[in-house]
Design an enzyme around this catalytic site. Sequence first.
Site, short mmCIF file in Angstrom:
data_model
loop_
_atom_site.label_atom_id
_atom_site.label_comp_id
_atom_site.label_asym_id
_atom_site.label_seq_id
_atom_site.Cartn_x
_atom_site.Cartn_y
_atom_site.Cartn_z
N PHE A 1 4.55 -10.43 2.31
CA PHE A 1 4.01 -11.56 1.83
C PHE A 1 3.61 -11.52 0.41
O PHE A 1 2.99 -10.50 -0.01
CB PHE A 1 2.66 -11.70 2.73
CG PHE A 1 2.92 -12.05 4.17
CD1 PHE A 1 2.90 -13.15 4.49
CD2 PHE A 1 2.96 -11.09 5.22
CE1 PHE A 1 3.23 -13.66 5.91
CE2 PHE A 1 3.33 -11.56 6.68
CZ PHE A 1 3.35 -12.65 6.71
N GLY A 2 3.62 -12.40 -0.26
CA GLY A 2 2.83 -12.49 -1.52
C GLY A 2 3.53 -13.24 -2.71
O GLY A 2 4.70 -13.21 -2.66
N ARG B 1 -1.47 -3.05 -7.63
CA ARG B 1 -0.56 -1.91 -7.21
C ARG B 1 -0.49 -0.29 -7.46
O ARG B 1 0.11 0.33 -6.77
CB ARG B 1 0.93 -2.39 -7.14
CG ARG B 1 1.19 -3.89 -6.82
CD ARG B 1 0.87 -4.10 -5.25
NE ARG B 1 1.32 -5.12 -4.96
CZ ARG B 1 0.83 -6.09 -3.93
NH1 ARG B 1 0.27 -5.32 -3.11
NH2 ARG B 1 1.57 -7.07 -3.49
N ASP C 1 -4.60 -14.04 -6.06
CA ASP C 1 -3.95 -13.24 -5.25
C ASP C 1 -2.72 -12.97 -5.63
O ASP C 1 -1.79 -12.78 -4.78
CB ASP C 1 -4.02 -13.92 -3.80
CG ASP C 1 -3.53 -12.75 -2.50
OD1 ASP C 1 -3.70 -11.62 -2.83
OD2 ASP C 1 -3.23 -13.44 -1.29
N HIS D 1 -9.07 -16.31 -0.22
CA HIS D 1 -7.88 -17.26 -0.22
C HIS D 1 -7.88 -18.34 1.09
O HIS D 1 -7.00 -18.12 1.81
CB HIS D 1 -6.80 -16.71 -0.18
CG HIS D 1 -6.44 -15.38 0.66
ND1 HIS D 1 -6.78 -14.94 2.08
CD2 HIS D 1 -6.00 -14.01 0.52
CE1 HIS D 1 -6.66 -14.01 2.29
NE2 HIS D 1 -6.12 -13.28 1.47
N ASN E 1 0.38 -14.93 2.32
CA ASN E 1 -0.39 -14.60 3.48
C ASN E 1 -1.93 -14.84 3.10
O ASN E 1 -2.43 -13.94 2.22
CB ASN E 1 -0.33 -13.12 3.98
CG ASN E 1 -1.19 -12.70 5.18
OD1 ASN E 1 -1.94 -13.57 5.78
ND2 ASN E 1 -1.45 -11.56 5.72
N HIS F 1 -3.82 -8.08 -7.10
CA HIS F 1 -3.21 -6.69 -6.81
C HIS F 1 -2.46 -5.97 -7.81
O HIS F 1 -1.34 -6.62 -8.16
CB HIS F 1 -2.21 -6.85 -5.38
CG HIS F 1 -2.71 -7.57 -4.40
ND1 HIS F 1 -3.42 -6.77 -3.48
CD2 HIS F 1 -3.22 -8.81 -3.87
CE1 HIS F 1 -3.99 -7.47 -2.15
NE2 HIS F 1 -3.96 -8.84 -2.73
N ASN G 1 -5.71 -2.30 -1.61
CA ASN G 1 -4.54 -1.91 -0.74
C ASN G 1 -3.44 -1.21 -1.78
O ASN G 1 -2.19 -1.67 -1.51
CB ASN G 1 -4.01 -2.67 0.17
CG ASN G 1 -3.31 -4.05 -0.70
OD1 ASN G 1 -3.77 -4.10 -1.92
ND2 ASN G 1 -2.62 -4.86 -0.14
O1 DOR Z 1 0.30 -12.57 0.44
C1 DOR Z 1 -0.57 -11.69 0.17
N1 DOR Z 1 -0.14 -10.48 -0.16
N2 DOR Z 1 -1.62 -11.79 0.95
C2 DOR Z 1 -2.52 -10.62 1.03
O2 DOR Z 1 -3.39 -10.71 1.84
C3 DOR Z 1 -1.92 -9.40 0.37
C4 DOR Z 1 -1.19 -9.47 -0.66
C5 DOR Z 1 -0.28 -8.24 -0.74
O3 DOR Z 1 -1.07 -7.20 -0.95
O4 DOR Z 1 0.91 -8.21 -1.16
ZN ZN Z 2 -5.42 -11.11 1.39
#
Ligand code: DOR
Ligand code: ZN
EC number: 3.5.2.3
Length: 429
Positions: A324-325, A64, A306, A232, A279, A62, A94
């Site tokens: 999450f992340g 961002r 991830d 994942h 996640n 990601h 995303n």
């Molecule tokens: O932990 C996660 N963060 N899992 C995801 O699927 C999305 C990601 C995020 O975009 O922060």
């Molecule tokens: Zn994911």
Amino acid sequence: MALLLKNAHVVDPSVELDGVVDVLIDSDKIAEVGENLAVEGAEVRDLSGKYLVPGLVDMHVHLREPGYEVKEDIESGTRAAAKGGFTGVCAMPNTDPVTDNGTVVEFVKSRAAEVGHCRVYPSGAMTRGLKGEAMSEMGDMVAHGAVAFTDDGRGVQGAGMLRRCMDYGKMFGKVFMSHCQDEDLVGHGQINEGKVSTRLALEGWPAAGEELQIARDIEIAKLTGAKLHIQHISTAHGLEIVRAGKAAGVQVTCEATPHHMFLTENDLDETYNTSLKVNPPLRTEEDAEAIRQGVIDGTVDAIVTDHAPHTPWEKAREFELAPFGMIGLETSLSLVLTELVNTGKMSMGRMVELMAIKPREILGLDQVQVKAGSVADLTVFDPSATWTVGEDGYESRAENSGFAGRTLTGRATDVFVGGKQTLADGCIC
Ligand code: DOR
Ligand code: ZN
């Protein structure tokens, strides 16, 4: 000027290389590979004691940008990638606006060309706005360079919607990457459902919430003939389902993260460390062991991070409110070396398959091989460099690593992308 890399231990199973040889880079390509090369006029670098492998690719990152540059941007995210030894990353869609049309794909690509420290392969959303309601502009995105489709961050909730995306989108030949999460079953689950979630009084995110969609998506891949990649994967049973799908001849691959292999729900305690909120969630020791075994035995096709950067203030919120992340680009290779290769559980060649060869194959990218004529995307690492995660900060704008404080052995020192050095002696060029 040509660059002669001398005395590195080269590992590339695709050309059956596993030994000390010299590699000559001329402009963007490998010009020659062989023992005791001597080339007049070439700049010489001695890489004794180091390993040289095809450039690593992280197919789940990601970055961002656009939209969440406060967390990370293409410059800082690819800088973290270079520091971690990667020559390329697949960027998740995303963003804001969501990467669901050719214009955003084009933006990511052109921004990466301008400020990137590695190659960026954009992925595009399967559904518009990641809402799961209408198909995205798949053809337009592919025309602009999207390498895969995914609604990552969410699972496509409707089976019919997923079927339509696959039936229509399969003509583009790209892989469909699934984040598997049944939202009705998972609800507001925060961590793996079990004893730890009960003890910490956090809502549970049951393994079945992931496994149901893994099974469903494999059935829909079978129905449509589309290529499916499970993102994942975090549970032992989920892996069993993928194994069965592969055995049945379905075109399915899967990936695993270092955090699902080397951390478990038992790392969560009364300190409520939100860097461990991911996640899908960290699962049990049995699950982590099954994923590690799957990585070694070939059921898992690729190791990905991830890499999910968030700001310190977002992660400083109550556990339920924190996003999450965790970040991962700067620790992935080192963790795999420390936990799997240095311990003798896995060969260096298998690491190269998981982190360089398979990611390119799944994304349909040209392979990089350590042989004359191949593009010079190369990763060099010191297998004995010992360092502590977080001690010297991060190249990423974010700091939400779940491995902070861990001492690791093995670290990238040099990275070449198309013959151009992006990391030199551990420093970003
Ligand atoms: O932990 C996660 N963060 N899992 C995801 O699927 C999305 C990601 C995020 O975009 O922060
Ligand atoms: Zn994911």
